[in-house]
Write a protein that holds these residues in place. Structure first.
Motif, PDB file in Angstrom:
ATOM      1  N   PRO A 206       0.810  -1.224   0.000  1.00  0.00           N
ATOM      2  CA  PRO A 206       0.000   0.000   0.000  1.00  0.00           C
ATOM      3  C   PRO A 206       0.839   1.268   0.000  1.00  0.00           C
ATOM      4  O   PRO A 206       0.473   2.265  -0.634  1.00  0.00           O
ATOM      5  CB  PRO A 206      -0.830  -0.131   1.282  1.00  0.00           C
ATOM      6  CG  PRO A 206      -0.899  -1.602   1.539  1.00  0.00           C
ATOM      7  CD  PRO A 206       0.409  -2.143   1.080  1.00  0.00           C
ATOM      8  N   GLY A 207       1.956   1.250   0.693  1.00  0.00           N
ATOM      9  CA  GLY A 207       2.803   2.430   0.744  1.00  0.00           C
ATOM     10  C   GLY A 207       3.497   2.761  -0.555  1.00  0.00           C
ATOM     11  O   GLY A 207       4.143   3.806  -0.661  1.00  0.00           O
ATOM     12  N   ASP A 208       3.368   1.873  -1.561  1.00  0.00           N
ATOM     13  CA  ASP A 208       3.987   2.124  -2.867  1.00  0.00           C
ATOM     14  C   ASP A 208       3.115   2.986  -3.771  1.00  0.00           C
ATOM     15  O   ASP A 208       3.561   3.376  -4.852  1.00  0.00           O
ATOM     16  CB  ASP A 208       4.261   0.793  -3.589  1.00  0.00           C
ATOM     17  CG  ASP A 208       5.394   0.004  -2.959  1.00  0.00           C
ATOM     18  OD1 ASP A 208       6.092   0.556  -2.086  1.00  0.00           O
ATOM     19  OD2 ASP A 208       5.577  -1.168  -3.347  1.00  0.00           O
ATOM     20  N   VAL A 209       1.868   3.252  -3.356  1.00  0.00           N
ATOM     21  CA  VAL A 209       0.889   3.836  -4.270  1.00  0.00           C
ATOM     22  C   VAL A 209       0.500   5.248  -3.817  1.00  0.00           C
ATOM     23  O   VAL A 209       0.185   5.485  -2.647  1.00  0.00           O
ATOM     24  CB  VAL A 209      -0.372   2.951  -4.353  1.00  0.00           C
ATOM     25  CG1 VAL A 209      -1.357   3.526  -5.365  1.00  0.00           C
ATOM     26  CG2 VAL A 209       0.001   1.520  -4.725  1.00  0.00           C
ATOM     27  N   LEU A 210       0.518   6.164  -4.783  1.00  0.00           N
ATOM     28  CA  LEU A 210       0.044   7.534  -4.601  1.00  0.00           C
ATOM     29  C   LEU A 210      -1.065   7.779  -5.601  1.00  0.00           C
ATOM     30  O   LEU A 210      -0.910   7.486  -6.791  1.00  0.00           O
ATOM     31  CB  LEU A 210       1.180   8.530  -4.822  1.00  0.00           C
ATOM     32  CG  LEU A 210       0.809  10.012  -4.896  1.00  0.00           C
ATOM     33  CD1 LEU A 210       0.298  10.518  -3.556  1.00  0.00           C
ATOM     34  CD2 LEU A 210       2.008  10.842  -5.365  1.00  0.00           C
ATOM     35  N   VAL A 211      -2.203   8.301  -5.128  1.00  0.00           N
ATOM     36  CA  VAL A 211      -3.351   8.579  -5.997  1.00  0.00           C
ATOM     37  C   VAL A 211      -3.597  10.080  -6.017  1.00  0.00           C
ATOM     38  O   VAL A 211      -3.730  10.715  -4.955  1.00  0.00           O
ATOM     39  CB  VAL A 211      -4.611   7.834  -5.517  1.00  0.00           C
ATOM     40  CG1 VAL A 211      -5.784   8.126  -6.450  1.00  0.00           C
ATOM     41  CG2 VAL A 211      -4.354   6.335  -5.457  1.00  0.00           C
ATOM     42  N   LEU A 212      -3.663  10.648  -7.224  1.00  0.00           N
ATOM     43  CA  LEU A 212      -3.910  12.078  -7.401  1.00  0.00           C
ATOM     44  C   LEU A 212      -5.224  12.279  -8.132  1.00  0.00           C
ATOM     45  O   LEU A 212      -5.574  11.503  -9.025  1.00  0.00           O
ATOM     46  CB  LEU A 212      -2.771  12.730  -8.189  1.00  0.00           C
ATOM     47  CG  LEU A 212      -1.352  12.580  -7.626  1.00  0.00           C
ATOM     48  CD1 LEU A 212      -0.348  13.227  -8.563  1.00  0.00           C
ATOM     49  CD2 LEU A 212      -1.259  13.192  -6.227  1.00  0.00           C
ATOM     50  N   THR A 213      -5.949  13.328  -7.764  1.00  0.00           N
ATOM     51  CA  THR A 213      -7.209  13.671  -8.412  1.00  0.00           C
ATOM     52  C   THR A 213      -7.132  15.099  -8.948  1.00  0.00           C
ATOM     53  O   THR A 213      -6.578  15.985  -8.284  1.00  0.00           O
ATOM     54  CB  THR A 213      -8.383  13.547  -7.434  1.00  0.00           C
ATOM     55  OG1 THR A 213      -8.132  14.370  -6.280  1.00  0.00           O
ATOM     56  CG2 THR A 213      -8.552  12.099  -6.973  1.00  0.00           C
ATOM     57  N   THR A 214      -7.687  15.309 -10.146  1.00  0.00           N
ATOM     58  CA  THR A 214      -7.666  16.650 -10.737  1.00  0.00           C
ATOM     59  C   THR A 214      -8.935  17.432 -10.417  1.00  0.00           C
ATOM     60  O   THR A 214      -8.951  18.657 -10.539  1.00  0.00           O
ATOM     61  CB  THR A 214      -7.507  16.564 -12.262  1.00  0.00           C
ATOM     62  OG1 THR A 214      -8.646  15.885 -12.820  1.00  0.00           O
ATOM     63  CG2 THR A 214      -6.234  15.819 -12.626  1.00  0.00           C
TER      64      THR A 214
ATOM     65  N   ASP B 152      -4.866  15.889  -3.710  1.00  0.00           N
ATOM     66  CA  ASP B 152      -5.311  16.729  -4.817  1.00  0.00           C
ATOM     67  C   ASP B 152      -4.119  16.997  -5.731  1.00  0.00           C
ATOM     68  O   ASP B 152      -3.001  17.216  -5.269  1.00  0.00           O
ATOM     69  CB  ASP B 152      -5.879  18.035  -4.267  1.00  0.00           C
ATOM     70  CG  ASP B 152      -6.611  18.838  -5.314  1.00  0.00           C
ATOM     71  OD1 ASP B 152      -5.965  19.200  -6.335  1.00  0.00           O
ATOM     72  OD2 ASP B 152      -7.808  19.110  -5.147  1.00  0.00           O
ATOM     73  N   ALA B 153      -4.365  16.979  -7.031  1.00  0.00           N
ATOM     74  CA  ALA B 153      -3.271  17.201  -7.975  1.00  0.00           C
ATOM     75  C   ALA B 153      -2.641  18.572  -7.803  1.00  0.00           C
ATOM     76  O   ALA B 153      -1.476  18.766  -8.151  1.00  0.00           O
ATOM     77  CB  ALA B 153      -3.781  17.036  -9.400  1.00  0.00           C
ATOM     78  N   ALA B 154      -3.412  19.513  -7.252  1.00  0.00           N
ATOM     79  CA  ALA B 154      -2.883  20.859  -7.077  1.00  0.00           C
ATOM     80  C   ALA B 154      -1.736  20.898  -6.069  1.00  0.00           C
ATOM     81  O   ALA B 154      -0.904  21.805  -6.116  1.00  0.00           O
ATOM     82  CB  ALA B 154      -3.996  21.810  -6.646  1.00  0.00           C
TER      83      ALA B 154
ATOM     84  N   ALA C 187      -8.725  22.359 -17.245  1.00  0.00           N
ATOM     85  CA  ALA C 187      -7.778  21.651 -18.111  1.00  0.00           C
ATOM     86  C   ALA C 187      -6.344  21.973 -17.734  1.00  0.00           C
ATOM     87  O   ALA C 187      -5.442  21.135 -17.901  1.00  0.00           O
ATOM     88  CB  ALA C 187      -8.039  22.014 -19.570  1.00  0.00           C
ATOM     89  N   SER C 188      -6.123  23.161 -17.204  1.00  0.00           N
ATOM     90  CA  SER C 188      -4.765  23.544 -16.810  1.00  0.00           C
ATOM     91  C   SER C 188      -4.252  22.686 -15.665  1.00  0.00           C
ATOM     92  O   SER C 188      -3.042  22.456 -15.548  1.00  0.00           O
ATOM     93  CB  SER C 188      -4.734  25.025 -16.412  1.00  0.00           C
ATOM     94  OG  SER C 188      -5.633  25.272 -15.341  1.00  0.00           O
ATOM     95  N   VAL C 189      -5.156  22.219 -14.811  1.00  0.00           N
ATOM     96  CA  VAL C 189      -4.731  21.368 -13.686  1.00  0.00           C
ATOM     97  C   VAL C 189      -4.196  20.040 -14.207  1.00  0.00           C
ATOM     98  O   VAL C 189      -3.135  19.561 -13.787  1.00  0.00           O
ATOM     99  CB  VAL C 189      -5.898  21.148 -12.710  1.00  0.00           C
ATOM    100  CG1 VAL C 189      -5.491  20.166 -11.617  1.00  0.00           C
ATOM    101  CG2 VAL C 189      -6.346  22.458 -12.093  1.00  0.00           C
TER     102      VAL C 189
END
Length: 209
Positions: free
Chosen positions: A112-120, A152-154, A174-176
């Protein structure tokens, strides 16, 4: 009357060299000379045929130290780029697709510690819940690195590199996405999974990676 010399008698001993050697044994009948004979196998207790000794392998201690080039020591090899996997999904279904990708990663043995999830777009419910306790507690879990982390992707620039980065292009400007995807690529050590519109993703990754 004159004596007529007797004709010399030819004895067997005068017919040339005998075929019997000095030891008294009868010489064998001559045979055709065969081609090269293979080396006889070694017998137990006796050394086999001598073979050329292979050159001794040099140990690191024997090897001469590498000399730096004119510009100094050699630079380390560049890290390999992560693989990119695209999962087509709409903006509304990108987060669900990302969740399924994470489940598959964990089921395949990924830690689990290998994974990073980002949302736009909208944040993942886990991130919203953890942020309700304050950013210090939220980022402390990121620094611990023992579980899947959602962000958050930001704010992806604050996230550390992980072997796998999953990006859910679930809306937002779209810029994000244009900024987040190249950044996610730089944060992925081995695999980058992007869930979203293929045309948008390819246009961004093709220009930014």
């Amino acid at each position: 009357m004159p004596l007529i010399p007797e004709e010399p008698q030819i004895h067997e001993s005068a017919q040339g060299p005998r075929a019997t050697p000095a030891s008294g044994r009868t010489a064998p009948t001559p045979r055709p000379v065969p081609g090269p004979r293979p080396a006889a196998p070694s017998r137990p207790g006796r050394p086999g045929p001598l073979r050329p000794t292979p050159p001794a392998q040099r140990t690191p201690r024997d090897a001469a130290p590498a000399k730096p080039g004119p510009s100094g020591p050699a630079a380390p090899a560049a890290a390999a780029s992560p693989q990119i996997q695209l999962i087509p999904a709409s903006a509304e279904g990108a987060l669900d697709a990302a969740e399924e990708a994470v489940d598959l990663l964990l089921d395949s043995g990924r830690a689990p510690g290998d994974v990073l999830v980002l949302t736009t777009g909208a944040q993942h419910p886990w991130a919203e819940h953890e942020l309700s306790f304050g950013e210090a507690s939220y980022w402390a879990q990121h620094d611990a690195g023992d579980d899947v982390f959602y962000a958050d992707a930001a704010v992806a620039s604050r996230a550390a590199t992980r072997p796998v980065v999953v990006v859910a292009v679930n809306g937002g400007p779209a810029s994000v996405a244009a900024t987040a995807l190249p950044l996610a690529h730089s944060r992925a050590g081995a695999l980058l999974i992007v869930c979203g519109d293929p045309q948008q993703i390819n246009s961004v990754l093709g220009a930014g990676v």
